[in-house]
Design a protein around this motif. Structure first.
Motif, PDB file in Angstrom:
ATOM      1  N   ALA A 152      79.832  23.095  69.808  1.00 16.95           N
ATOM      2  CA  ALA A 152      78.871  23.318  68.719  1.00 16.95           C
ATOM      3  C   ALA A 152      79.427  24.290  67.682  1.00 16.95           C
ATOM      4  CB  ALA A 152      77.548  23.841  69.292  1.00 16.95           C
ATOM      5  N   TRP A 153      79.948  25.419  68.137  1.00 19.15           N
ATOM      6  CA  TRP A 153      80.464  26.431  67.207  1.00 19.15           C
ATOM      7  C   TRP A 153      81.697  25.936  66.455  1.00 19.15           C
ATOM      8  CZ3 TRP A 153      78.278  30.822  65.534  1.00 19.15           C
ATOM      9  CH2 TRP A 153      77.211  31.350  66.271  1.00 19.15           C
ATOM     10  N   LEU A 154      82.626  25.293  67.168  1.00 22.88           N
ATOM     11  CA  LEU A 154      83.867  24.858  66.532  1.00 22.88           C
ATOM     12  C   LEU A 154      83.644  23.709  65.566  1.00 22.88           C
ATOM     13  CD1 LEU A 154      86.307  25.070  69.598  1.00 22.88           C
ATOM     14  CD2 LEU A 154      86.238  26.571  67.600  1.00 22.88           C
ATOM     15  N   SER A 155      82.822  22.742  65.944  1.00 27.33           N
ATOM     16  CA  SER A 155      82.567  21.608  65.044  1.00 27.33           C
ATOM     17  C   SER A 155      81.767  22.053  63.828  1.00 27.33           C
ATOM     18  CB  SER A 155      81.840  20.488  65.790  1.00 27.33           C
ATOM     19  OG  SER A 155      80.631  20.956  66.353  1.00 27.33           O
ATOM     20  N   GLY A 156      80.815  22.982  64.026  1.00 27.30           N
ATOM     21  CA  GLY A 156      80.079  23.519  62.888  1.00 27.30           C
ATOM     22  C   GLY A 156      81.001  24.233  61.916  1.00 27.30           C
ATOM     23  N   PHE A 157      81.972  24.986  62.450  1.00 27.57           N
ATOM     24  CA  PHE A 157      82.929  25.679  61.588  1.00 27.57           C
ATOM     25  C   PHE A 157      83.809  24.683  60.833  1.00 27.57           C
ATOM     26  CE2 PHE A 157      87.139  27.586  60.921  1.00 27.57           C
ATOM     27  CZ  PHE A 157      86.779  28.652  60.107  1.00 27.57           C
ATOM     28  N   GLY A 158      84.260  23.635  61.537  1.00 27.38           N
ATOM     29  CA  GLY A 158      85.095  22.618  60.878  1.00 27.38           C
ATOM     30  C   GLY A 158      84.365  21.941  59.738  1.00 27.38           C
ATOM     31  N   ASN A 159      83.105  21.602  59.961  1.00 27.06           N
ATOM     32  CA  ASN A 159      82.303  20.981  58.908  1.00 27.06           C
ATOM     33  C   ASN A 159      82.138  21.926  57.720  1.00 27.06           C
ATOM     34  OD1 ASN A 159      80.430  19.373  57.500  1.00 27.06           O
ATOM     35  ND2 ASN A 159      78.729  20.345  58.560  1.00 27.06           N
ATOM     36  N   SER A 160      81.834  23.182  58.014  1.00 30.43           N
ATOM     37  CA  SER A 160      81.660  24.168  56.956  1.00 30.43           C
ATOM     38  C   SER A 160      82.948  24.357  56.159  1.00 30.43           C
ATOM     39  CB  SER A 160      81.232  25.500  57.561  1.00 30.43           C
ATOM     40  OG  SER A 160      81.113  26.495  56.582  1.00 30.43           O
ATOM     41  N   LEU A 161      84.082  24.357  56.851  1.00 32.26           N
ATOM     42  CA  LEU A 161      85.366  24.543  56.179  1.00 32.26           C
ATOM     43  C   LEU A 161      85.633  23.409  55.191  1.00 32.26           C
ATOM     44  CD1 LEU A 161      87.814  26.443  56.138  1.00 32.26           C
ATOM     45  CD2 LEU A 161      88.874  24.970  57.878  1.00 32.26           C
ATOM     46  N   VAL A 162      85.332  22.185  55.606  1.00 28.03           N
ATOM     47  CA  VAL A 162      85.515  21.042  54.701  1.00 28.03           C
ATOM     48  C   VAL A 162      84.648  21.200  53.457  1.00 28.03           C
ATOM     49  CG1 VAL A 162      85.128  18.550  54.445  1.00 28.03           C
ATOM     50  CG2 VAL A 162      86.184  19.438  56.528  1.00 28.03           C
ATOM     51  N   GLN A 163      83.383  21.590  53.649  1.00 30.48           N
ATOM     52  CA  GLN A 163      82.472  21.751  52.518  1.00 30.48           C
ATOM     53  C   GLN A 163      82.938  22.850  51.570  1.00 30.48           C
ATOM     54  OE1 GLN A 163      80.128  19.783  51.706  1.00 30.48           O
ATOM     55  NE2 GLN A 163      80.068  18.571  53.576  1.00 30.48           N
ATOM     56  N   VAL A 164      83.437  23.944  52.131  1.00 27.63           N
ATOM     57  CA  VAL A 164      83.893  25.058  51.292  1.00 27.63           C
ATOM     58  C   VAL A 164      85.118  24.652  50.483  1.00 27.63           C
ATOM     59  CG1 VAL A 164      84.918  27.374  51.345  1.00 27.63           C
ATOM     60  CG2 VAL A 164      82.914  26.868  52.729  1.00 27.63           C
ATOM     61  N   VAL A 165      86.076  23.984  51.130  1.00 34.04           N
ATOM     62  CA  VAL A 165      87.293  23.560  50.425  1.00 34.04           C
ATOM     63  C   VAL A 165      86.949  22.668  49.238  1.00 34.04           C
ATOM     64  CG1 VAL A 165      89.369  22.143  50.650  1.00 34.04           C
ATOM     65  CG2 VAL A 165      88.828  23.826  52.409  1.00 34.04           C
ATOM     66  N   LEU A 166      85.991  21.769  49.416  1.00 33.98           N
ATOM     67  CA  LEU A 166      85.595  20.883  48.317  1.00 33.98           C
ATOM     68  C   LEU A 166      84.781  21.612  47.257  1.00 33.98           C
ATOM     69  CD1 LEU A 166      84.613  17.655  50.300  1.00 33.98           C
ATOM     70  CD2 LEU A 166      86.637  17.994  48.879  1.00 33.98           C
ATOM     71  N   THR A 167      83.924  22.533  47.677  1.00 34.58           N
ATOM     72  CA  THR A 167      83.020  23.191  46.729  1.00 34.58           C
ATOM     73  C   THR A 167      83.746  24.203  45.855  1.00 34.58           C
ATOM     74  OG1 THR A 167      81.213  22.894  48.319  1.00 34.58           O
ATOM     75  CG2 THR A 167      80.831  24.430  46.519  1.00 34.58           C
ATOM     76  N   VAL A 168      84.706  24.945  46.422  1.00 33.53           N
ATOM     77  CA  VAL A 168      85.395  25.963  45.620  1.00 33.53           C
ATOM     78  C   VAL A 168      86.259  25.344  44.528  1.00 33.53           C
ATOM     79  CG1 VAL A 168      85.415  27.680  47.460  1.00 33.53           C
ATOM     80  CG2 VAL A 168      87.347  26.103  47.261  1.00 33.53           C
TER      81      VAL A 168
END
Length: 318
Positions: A152-168
């Motif tokens: 749960a923690w690792l997959s949530g972090f991976g998803n968040s990382l993808v969103q941040v890379v695209l949003t920034v």
């Protein structure tokens, strides 16, 4: 020299203005009080759940391992957003730095996705407890629970990382005013002046995976649970079985209904005016209510809290 409300195409603004309820000054004081009281209650309630699930030997079952992580998630959830909101409401300068905004929506998104999977793991635990009671200890062993939490923690972090890379990478063309209480990915996408088709699609796909799939598993688990409960001949047995699941169902509803509204729509059609109050609901109201829902409807948690308070009282009166 460039003014504060201007920026070049690829140059992000130094900070964002979080509008909140600045356009409704009559609401600001009452909302500040509600947020402050809710935050204090959320902190006390979730810290209490974490302590009793860790310290009380009777709460070391898989259900309470997941509950402890859920409370920790809610604690972090509120701390990510509410202190900033309180500072902004008490100040005339309602800003957050660009880097602070990025960290905020990264952590917020990470915690939200992690909570989706933790809630699904809790539904699995209830399914095994009711439908496979004789094999419960074999199936839901401690290493499996720890693995589910880690996933749960690792997959949530991976998803968040993808969103941040695209949003920034999005340009904002001098637009700095976010009609929200805090930074969120849909609000950031809405604010951008560029073509956001890739961001819209990626957000929709990942949200479908992290929201719809866990929700489908939860509903499937409860479908099997309902069938098993209806087969119980004793009305008392049915009430006890329902009692073990009702708290989780209420928490799932409080978490998923606002999240589905917020994230299962294209950011291009995202309404900031409605979205900011729904964001407020699941960022502070839901984490505040969760520990009380579990405490009021769970005799084991209530008993553990009484034992913890008695222990604290004995230490204070020595």
């Amino acid at each position: 020299m460039r003014s504060d409300n201007q920026s070049f195409w690829g140059d992000p603004p130094e900070d964002f203005v979080l509008l909140g309820v600045s356009d409704k000054p009559w609401l600001q004081l009452s909302l500040f009080v509600v947020l402050l009281v809710s935050y204090v209650l959320a902190m006390l309630g979730n810290i209490s759940i974490i302590l009793v699930s860790r310290l009380d030997p009777q709460l070391h079952s898989p259900m309470y391992i997941f509950l402890g992580h859920l409370s920790f998630l809610d604690l972090c959830y509120t701390t990510t957003t509410v202190p900033q909101m309180l500072v902004n409401m008490g100040s005339s300068r309602k800003t957050i730095s660009y880097n602070g905004c990025t960290v905020q929506y990264m952590v917020f998104h990470w915690l939200g996705c992690t909570e989706c999977i933790v809630l699904a793991a809790m539904a699995l635990d209830r399914y095994v407890a009711i439908c496979e009671p004789l094999r419960y200890a074999i199936i839901m062993h401690r290493p499996l629970c720890q693995q589910l939490v880690a996933v749960a923690w690792l997959s949530g972090f991976g998803n968040s990382l993808v969103q941040v890379v695209l949003t920034v990478q999005l340009p904002f063309c001098g637009q700095q005013v976010l009609n929200n209480f805090f930074c969120e990915v849909p609000a950031m996408i809405k604010l951008s002046c560029a073509d956001t088709a890739v961001n819209d699609t990626t957000l929709a796909v990942l949200v479908a995976f992290f929201v719809v799939v866990p929700l489908a598993l939860i509903l499937l688990s409860y479908g099997f649970i309902a069938r098993a409960v209806l087969r119980i001949k004793s009305s008392r047995g049915r009430r006890e079985a329902f009692g073990t699941c009702s708290s989780h169902l209420v928490v799932v509803s409080l978490f998923y209904l606002p999240a589905i509204y917020m994230y299962l729509q294209p950011p291009s059609s995202y309404s900031q005016e409605q979205g900011k109050f729904i964001s407020l609901f699941y960022s502070i109201i839901t984490p505040t209510l969760n520990p009380f829902i579990y405490t009021l409807r769970n005799k084991d948690v209530k008993g553990a809290l009484r034992r913890l308070l008695a222990r604290i009282w004995r230490l204070c009166t020595r």
